[in-house]
Design a protein around this motif. Structure first.
Motif, PDB file in Angstrom:
ATOM      1  N   ILE A  17       0.849  -1.205   0.000  1.00 29.07           N
ATOM      2  CA  ILE A  17       0.000   0.000   0.000  1.00 29.07           C
ATOM      3  C   ILE A  17       0.877   1.245   0.000  1.00 29.07           C
ATOM      4  O   ILE A  17       0.648   2.175  -0.773  1.00 29.07           O
ATOM      5  N   TRP A  18       1.896   1.275   0.880  1.00 30.09           N
ATOM      6  CA  TRP A  18       2.807   2.425   0.921  1.00 30.09           C
ATOM      7  C   TRP A  18       3.501   2.622  -0.424  1.00 30.09           C
ATOM      8  O   TRP A  18       3.727   3.750  -0.858  1.00 30.09           O
ATOM      9  N   GLY A  19       3.858   1.510  -1.070  1.00 30.16           N
ATOM     10  CA  GLY A  19       4.553   1.609  -2.353  1.00 30.16           C
ATOM     11  C   GLY A  19       3.733   2.315  -3.408  1.00 30.16           C
ATOM     12  O   GLY A  19       4.284   2.974  -4.292  1.00 30.16           O
ATOM     13  N   GLY A  20       2.412   2.212  -3.317  1.00 27.37           N
ATOM     14  CA  GLY A  20       1.559   2.879  -4.283  1.00 27.37           C
ATOM     15  C   GLY A  20       1.355   4.349  -4.004  1.00 27.37           C
ATOM     16  O   GLY A  20       0.894   5.096  -4.888  1.00 27.37           O
ATOM     17  N   THR A  21       1.714   4.807  -2.792  1.00 22.06           N
ATOM     18  CA  THR A  21       1.417   6.195  -2.433  1.00 22.06           C
ATOM     19  C   THR A  21       2.252   7.200  -3.213  1.00 22.06           C
ATOM     20  O   THR A  21       1.792   8.320  -3.454  1.00 22.06           O
ATOM     21  N   PHE A  22       3.488   6.831  -3.617  1.00 17.73           N
ATOM     22  CA  PHE A  22       4.341   7.784  -4.320  1.00 17.73           C
ATOM     23  C   PHE A  22       3.684   8.253  -5.610  1.00 17.73           C
ATOM     24  O   PHE A  22       3.596   9.448  -5.890  1.00 17.73           O
ATOM     25  N   ALA A  23       3.201   7.301  -6.405  1.00 12.94           N
ATOM     26  CA  ALA A  23       2.553   7.664  -7.657  1.00 12.94           C
ATOM     27  C   ALA A  23       1.216   8.352  -7.401  1.00 12.94           C
ATOM     28  O   ALA A  23       0.871   9.329  -8.084  1.00 12.94           O
ATOM     29  N   VAL A  24       0.460   7.868  -6.411  1.00  7.26           N
ATOM     30  CA  VAL A  24      -0.848   8.449  -6.125  1.00  7.26           C
ATOM     31  C   VAL A  24      -0.703   9.890  -5.624  1.00  7.26           C
ATOM     32  O   VAL A  24      -1.442  10.789  -6.038  1.00  7.26           O
ATOM     33  N   VAL A  25       0.250  10.124  -4.716  1.00  6.73           N
ATOM     34  CA  VAL A  25       0.478  11.479  -4.208  1.00  6.73           C
ATOM     35  C   VAL A  25       0.913  12.405  -5.345  1.00  6.73           C
ATOM     36  O   VAL A  25       0.468  13.559  -5.433  1.00  6.73           O
ATOM     37  N   LYS A  26       1.780  11.910  -6.215  1.00 10.36           N
ATOM     38  CA  LYS A  26       2.244  12.735  -7.327  1.00 10.36           C
ATOM     39  C   LYS A  26       1.074  13.166  -8.205  1.00 10.36           C
ATOM     40  O   LYS A  26       1.006  14.313  -8.663  1.00 10.36           O
ATOM     41  N   LEU A  27       0.129  12.247  -8.410  1.00  7.45           N
ATOM     42  CA  LEU A  27      -1.059  12.590  -9.200  1.00  7.45           C
ATOM     43  C   LEU A  27      -1.976  13.532  -8.422  1.00  7.45           C
ATOM     44  O   LEU A  27      -2.525  14.484  -8.985  1.00  7.45           O
ATOM     45  N   ALA A  28      -2.130  13.281  -7.112  1.00  7.60           N
ATOM     46  CA  ALA A  28      -3.042  14.085  -6.289  1.00  7.60           C
ATOM     47  C   ALA A  28      -2.554  15.520  -6.139  1.00  7.60           C
ATOM     48  O   ALA A  28      -3.359  16.450  -6.031  1.00  7.60           O
ATOM     49  N   MET A  29      -1.228  15.710  -6.144  1.00  8.00           N
ATOM     50  CA  MET A  29      -0.675  17.045  -5.924  1.00  8.00           C
ATOM     51  C   MET A  29      -1.022  18.016  -7.046  1.00  8.00           C
ATOM     52  O   MET A  29      -0.896  19.226  -6.885  1.00  8.00           O
ATOM     53  N   ASP A  30      -1.503  17.497  -8.173  1.00  5.93           N
ATOM     54  CA  ASP A  30      -1.958  18.380  -9.244  1.00  5.93           C
ATOM     55  C   ASP A  30      -3.227  19.115  -8.835  1.00  5.93           C
ATOM     56  O   ASP A  30      -3.526  20.193  -9.356  1.00  5.93           O
ATOM     57  N   ASP A  31      -3.979  18.536  -7.891  1.00  6.65           N
ATOM     58  CA  ASP A  31      -5.270  19.106  -7.508  1.00  6.65           C
ATOM     59  C   ASP A  31      -5.364  19.523  -6.035  1.00  6.65           C
ATOM     60  O   ASP A  31      -6.266  20.276  -5.672  1.00  6.65           O
TER      61      ASP A  31
END
Length: 308
Positions: A17-31
């Motif tokens: 789960i933690w491993g997926g957060t890097f990509a998810v956070v990078k996408l979320a930071m756009d908004d």
């Protein structure tokens, strides 16, 4: 499977789960603005725990409030220094330096708990450290303030892991979970009010990202770590957590198209080898000895302890 083995399997699951957060956070930071993102994660998670576990949380003894808040403070300062450092240094250097907590945990475990790590765990740590170097390829300019802040982050996360090992044996999982999430929520809201103009563009991507980060990467992973880390040692736990960048690289490839490369694959292989060696060291007499020369007896292993 032993209780320790089940606990370590649960901790390994959290790294996915933690491993997926890097990509998810990078996408979320756009908004979503950075501090607001952290605040939402912990405020919502704390409210969920409070709503479903109220009777198991209260009353809260003063000593438990103090220790839970300290854990939350270590987490908050770790997130803060890592995020600020990342604005100054490169992502690869940040990833490598943060991963250096795998070196600090065995030392802190000995200083704080007076427990010497086993030879097998230390060899695993060294393999993981080499793997982190190849995986992240931390190239860049000379050591700068961003690197220093990230190093502070690694130390803070290491202290958190060792201190959690101590505190989690003294109170219930529900109380400690709520206090960590609640204190993080308070610290994040204060930082939000002082340092950031909130920004949240509501759309499908941002909402799905926040659901993932709040329910899985915050609530579930903190619950699992608080509940199960006490069944193993801090050193073994941090070696397991080191699989996270390997998973993160795979997720980044799938979601963001980032290429790992040959050195990255070598680094990932070394990290996995280090984890396996650390895990299998119990069955190898030479590796099962602590660095102080003592042999780990079955009754002394975390998986055979009674819980409080």
């Amino acid at each position: 499977m032993t209780r320790q083995g089940k606990a370590e399997a649960a901790l390994l699951a959290t790294t996915f789960i933690w491993g997926g957060t890097f990509a998810v956070v990078k996408l979320a930071m756009d908004d979503v603005s950075p501090i607001l993102l952290i605040a939402i994660r912990f405020v919502v998670a704390a409210l969920i725990v409070l709503a479903f576990g109220y009777r198991k949380i209260f009353p809260l003894p003063g000593s438990v409030i103090q220790k839970g808040t300290i854990l939350g403070l270590f987490l908050f300062l770790g997130f803060l220094t890592q995020n600020i450092g990342l604005t100054i240094t490169t992502a690869s250097k940040s990833a490598f330096i943060t991963g250096m907590m795998v070196l600090f945990v065995p030392m802190l475990q000995f200083v704080i708990e007076r427990r010497a790590p086993k030879i097998g765990n230390i060899v695993g740590v060294l393999l993981v450290t080499a793997g982190l170097w190849f995986l992240t390829s931390p190239e860049g300019s000379s050591f700068n303030i961003g690197d220093a802040l990230t190093l502070v982050c690694a130390v803070l996360f290491a202290i958190y892991i060792v201190y959690l090992d101590v505190v989690s044996k003294e109170t219930s999982t529900e109380r400690l979970l709520f206090l960590q999430l609640g204190s993080m929520a308070v610290f994040s809201l204060v930082a939000l009010a002082l340092f950031e103009t909130p920004r949240f563009n509501v759309n499908t991507s941002s909402v799905v990202s926040m659901i993932y980060l709040t329910l899985l990467a915050t609530l579930l992973t903190t619950l699992v770590q608080t509940r199960f880390q006490k069944e193993t040692t801090p050193t073994r736990a941090v070696v397991i957590f080191s699989v996270e960048p390997v998973i993160a690289s795979g997720v980044a490839y799938l979601l963001l198209g980032e290429i790992l490369g040959a050195l990255g694959l070598l680094g990932g292989a070394l990290i996995i080898a280090g984890v396996l060696l650390s895990e299998l060291s119990d069955s190898i007499p030479l590796l099962n000895r602590s660095v102080d020369g003592t042999l780990d007896a079955p009754e002394d292993r975390p998986g055979t302890r009674s819980t409080i």
